[in-house]
Motif scaffolding. Structure first.
Motif, PDB file in Angstrom:
ATOM      1  N   THR A  31      -2.747 111.146  11.565  1.00 28.74           N
ATOM      2  CA  THR A  31      -2.614 109.866  11.969  1.00 28.74           C
ATOM      3  C   THR A  31      -1.059 109.617  12.409  1.00 28.74           C
ATOM      4  O   THR A  31      -1.043 108.351  13.019  1.00 28.74           O
ATOM      5  CB  THR A  31      -2.500 108.859  10.665  1.00 28.74           C
ATOM      6  OG1 THR A  31      -1.676 109.501   9.497  1.00 28.74           O
ATOM      7  CG2 THR A  31      -4.032 109.471   9.812  1.00 28.74           C
ATOM      8  N   SER A  88     -14.961 107.808   8.245  1.00 26.15           N
ATOM      9  CA  SER A  88     -13.397 108.168   8.682  1.00 26.15           C
ATOM     10  C   SER A  88     -12.757 107.744   9.791  1.00 26.15           C
ATOM     11  O   SER A  88     -13.564 107.923  10.809  1.00 26.15           O
ATOM     12  CB  SER A  88     -12.918 109.518   8.168  1.00 26.15           C
ATOM     13  OG  SER A  88     -13.393 110.255   9.330  1.00 26.15           O
ATOM     14  N   HIS A  89     -11.693 107.171   9.843  1.00 28.26           N
ATOM     15  CA  HIS A  89     -10.875 106.861  11.421  1.00 28.26           C
ATOM     16  C   HIS A  89     -11.123 107.980  12.280  1.00 28.26           C
ATOM     17  O   HIS A  89     -11.531 107.721  13.307  1.00 28.26           O
ATOM     18  CB  HIS A  89      -9.705 106.455  10.733  1.00 28.26           C
ATOM     19  CG  HIS A  89      -9.142 106.091  12.093  1.00 28.26           C
ATOM     20  ND1 HIS A  89      -9.207 104.918  12.925  1.00 28.26           N
ATOM     21  CD2 HIS A  89      -8.046 106.574  12.887  1.00 28.26           C
ATOM     22  CE1 HIS A  89      -8.430 104.602  13.972  1.00 28.26           C
ATOM     23  NE2 HIS A  89      -7.585 106.014  13.963  1.00 28.26           N
ATOM     24  N   ASP A 106      -0.149 104.891   4.557  1.00 24.78           N
ATOM     25  CA  ASP A 106      -0.078 103.210   4.993  1.00 24.78           C
ATOM     26  C   ASP A 106      -0.005 102.489   3.881  1.00 24.78           C
ATOM     27  O   ASP A 106       0.633 101.332   3.745  1.00 24.78           O
ATOM     28  CB  ASP A 106      -1.557 102.977   5.779  1.00 24.78           C
ATOM     29  CG  ASP A 106      -1.413 103.471   7.076  1.00 24.78           C
ATOM     30  OD1 ASP A 106      -0.478 103.809   7.646  1.00 24.78           O
ATOM     31  OD2 ASP A 106      -2.745 102.991   7.690  1.00 24.78           O
ATOM     32  N   THR A 107      -0.724 102.841   2.705  1.00 32.40           N
ATOM     33  CA  THR A 107      -0.375 102.302   1.268  1.00 32.40           C
ATOM     34  C   THR A 107       0.947 102.165   1.125  1.00 32.40           C
ATOM     35  O   THR A 107       1.740 101.191   0.685  1.00 32.40           O
ATOM     36  CB  THR A 107      -1.173 102.856   0.366  1.00 32.40           C
ATOM     37  OG1 THR A 107      -2.494 102.676   0.649  1.00 32.40           O
ATOM     38  CG2 THR A 107      -1.084 101.993  -0.983  1.00 32.40           C
ATOM     39  N   LYS A 124     -11.114  96.139   9.488  1.00 28.74           N
ATOM     40  CA  LYS A 124      -9.878  96.711   9.091  1.00 28.74           C
ATOM     41  C   LYS A 124      -8.569  96.027  10.009  1.00 28.74           C
ATOM     42  O   LYS A 124      -8.701  95.706  11.104  1.00 28.74           O
ATOM     43  CB  LYS A 124      -9.539  98.141   9.424  1.00 28.74           C
ATOM     44  CG  LYS A 124     -10.473  99.142   8.339  1.00 28.74           C
ATOM     45  CD  LYS A 124     -10.480 100.623   8.760  1.00 28.74           C
ATOM     46  CE  LYS A 124     -11.187 101.488   7.821  1.00 28.74           C
ATOM     47  NZ  LYS A 124     -11.073 102.785   8.264  1.00 28.74           N
ATOM     48  N   SER A 137      -4.115 107.184   4.585  1.00 29.55           N
ATOM     49  CA  SER A 137      -4.230 106.242   3.838  1.00 29.55           C
ATOM     50  C   SER A 137      -3.227 105.999   2.861  1.00 29.55           C
ATOM     51  O   SER A 137      -2.744 104.960   2.484  1.00 29.55           O
ATOM     52  CB  SER A 137      -5.758 106.456   3.197  1.00 29.55           C
ATOM     53  OG  SER A 137      -6.765 106.487   4.011  1.00 29.55           O
ATOM     54  N   GLU A 185      -9.770 105.011   1.626  1.00 34.41           N
ATOM     55  CA  GLU A 185      -8.870 104.374   2.521  1.00 34.41           C
ATOM     56  C   GLU A 185      -8.476 102.917   2.012  1.00 34.41           C
ATOM     57  O   GLU A 185      -9.264 102.160   1.302  1.00 34.41           O
ATOM     58  CB  GLU A 185      -9.703 104.122   3.852  1.00 34.41           C
ATOM     59  CG  GLU A 185      -9.953 105.317   4.489  1.00 34.41           C
ATOM     60  CD  GLU A 185     -10.751 105.061   6.063  1.00 34.41           C
ATOM     61  OE1 GLU A 185     -10.968 103.792   6.219  1.00 34.41           O
ATOM     62  OE2 GLU A 185     -10.632 106.225   6.786  1.00 34.41           O
ATOM     63  N   PRO A 186      -7.226 102.696   2.196  1.00 31.76           N
ATOM     64  CA  PRO A 186      -6.740 101.182   1.403  1.00 31.76           C
ATOM     65  C   PRO A 186      -7.445  99.891   1.905  1.00 31.76           C
ATOM     66  O   PRO A 186      -7.645  99.734   2.980  1.00 31.76           O
ATOM     67  CB  PRO A 186      -5.259 101.520   1.967  1.00 31.76           C
ATOM     68  CG  PRO A 186      -5.134 102.063   3.101  1.00 31.76           C
ATOM     69  CD  PRO A 186      -6.299 103.165   3.198  1.00 31.76           C
ATOM     70  N   THR A 187      -7.614  99.031   0.771  1.00 28.34           N
ATOM     71  CA  THR A 187      -7.922  97.768   0.900  1.00 28.34           C
ATOM     72  C   THR A 187      -6.705  96.760   0.780  1.00 28.34           C
ATOM     73  O   THR A 187      -5.785  97.372   0.001  1.00 28.34           O
ATOM     74  CB  THR A 187      -9.134  97.637   0.095  1.00 28.34           C
ATOM     75  OG1 THR A 187      -8.530  97.652  -1.203  1.00 28.34           O
ATOM     76  CG2 THR A 187     -10.177  98.444   0.442  1.00 28.34           C
TER      77      THR A 187
END
Length: 387
Positions: free
Chosen positions: A140, A274-275, A96-97, A158, A93, A65-67
């Motif tokens: 998602t 996980s979400h 979203d990135t 998040k 993920s 998952e992106p940071t």
């Protein structure tokens, strides 16, 4: 009758159906000349697609998952390559990135300049560079949402980059790409898709357009979720869930979400869960808390209207025209059992985390769509039940 007052935004173009991913090179050719391909940890999984893109391409893998730091690295890779278009091929993920990179290329700056809650929250004022989103999971709806969720480890939370200008230029939805998803991913992503149709349907910001999308998404979750988990090769069920995810993404982008996502976002920053699994564990406790509060409410017709929507959702999920809210909850519980969804304690959460998570969730932007106000005690009780 109330005259509706609403806005609606979605991807500039949606291409959906088995085999449509093969049209990616043609789509990209019309948008730019140098592409950054954001994909999962194993780019070779999509080797066939990547080999025939037709543009000068660089690949940036997303392994988790992106940071904020990962988004910064991806932007650096895009700038070094001179990318003028982004292709995001993967799950939420990855997409979203890709959306975060496209926005930052168009607006400049750092993710923390724009992040909600923990960042500066600066408005996004310029269009993203073109982004083509190609989901490989059905959950998602990120291919049509107006935000990108990034983890901020230093704050154990998040947070979102958010603007209609972040919606991908093209959403290319091919259910054939989801056939290889293993059962745990099918379960987590599918329950996320269901939730993202249910919460906009009962949201205080629901609109006539999102209502229609959410209804069809819930119906497809009812027919497709269990079947896709039981037989991943079944294209009809996979197509149902791809459409469910797409419709849920459009609905949430325009009608907001609720307490499930308000809590799940904080939980995802607190524990390694996980979400989709966080949403799944919260689904029953949040519905029960909302329904209980609505039945005790003195708000009259508005509360009754939301209860009617929960009843309608139960009928769409179960396929039974006389189903009650309780029947819908029974169907959800049975589905969680069939899909082997564990409680949140499995991921290291315990009662000691409840106060902090409830406090952070109460100020989440997702909470704004919840159909009834939930207190800190309500949120804490939901979390304890979800353990």
């Amino acid at each position: 009758m109330t005259v509706p007052d609403f806005e609606f935004a979605t991807a500039g173009r949606i291409m959906a159906g088995p085999g449509r991913a093969q049209e990616l090179p043609e789509v990209l050719a019309g948008l730019g000349s140098r592409v950054l391909v954001v994909t999962g940890a194993d780019p070779a999984r999509h080797g066939g697609l990547l080999a025939g893109l037709g543009l000068a391409a660089a690949v940036f893998p997303v392994a988790a998952e992106p940071t904020v730091e990962l988004a910064q690295a991806a932007v650096g890779a895009a700038r070094r390559h001179g990318a003028d278009v982004i292709a995001a091929i993967g799950g939420g993920s990855v997409i979203d990135t890709g959306k975060a990179v496209a926005m930052l290329l168009g607006n400049g700056g750092d993710p923390l300049d724009y992040l909600e809650v923990v960042g500066s929250g600066r408005d996004i004022t310029r269009p993203s560079v073109p982004c083509v989103a190609v989901p490989t999971t059905a959950g998602t709806g990120a291919e049509v949402t107006a935000n990108a969720v990034l983890a901020v480890p230093s704050h154990r939370v998040k947070a979102s980059l958010r603007s209609p200008l972040m919606i991908p230029r093209v959403a290319l939805v091919d259910p054939l790409l989801t056939v290889s998803c293993p059962p745990p991913v099918t379960a987590a992503s599918g329950l996320d898709a269901l939730t993202q149709c249910l919460e906009p349907f009962v949201s205080v910001r629901a609109t006539p357009l999102t209502d229609g999308l959410a209804r069809e998404g819930l119906r497809r979750a009812g027919t497709g979720l269990r079947a896709a988990y039981a037989d991943g090769a079944g294209l009809a069920a996979r197509a149902d869930m791809s459409v469910c995810s797409l419709l849920g993404g459009i609905a949430l982008a325009n009608a907001k979400l609720g307490a499930i996502h308000g809590l799940a976002g904080v939980i995802g920053g607190t524990a390694d869960v996980s979400h989709g699994m966080a949403c799944a564990a919260l689904l029953v406790p949040v519905i029960e808390a909302n329904v209980r509060a609505l039945r005790l409410s003195a708000a009259g017709p508005p509360a009754a209207g939301v209860l009617d929507r929960y009843t309608e959702a139960a009928r769409l999920l179960t396929g039974h025209p006389a189903a009650s809210i309780e029947d819908g909850l029974t169907w959800i519980r049975e589905t969680l059992t069939l899909l082997h969804v564990p409680g949140l304690a499995t991921f290291g959460l315990g009662p000691q985390h409840a106060d902090d998570i409830a406090a952070k969730a109460s100020v989440s932007s997702s909470m704004k769509g919840n159909p009834v106000a939930l207190s800190h005690a309500d949120l804490k009780a939901i979390l304890l039940q979800a353990l």
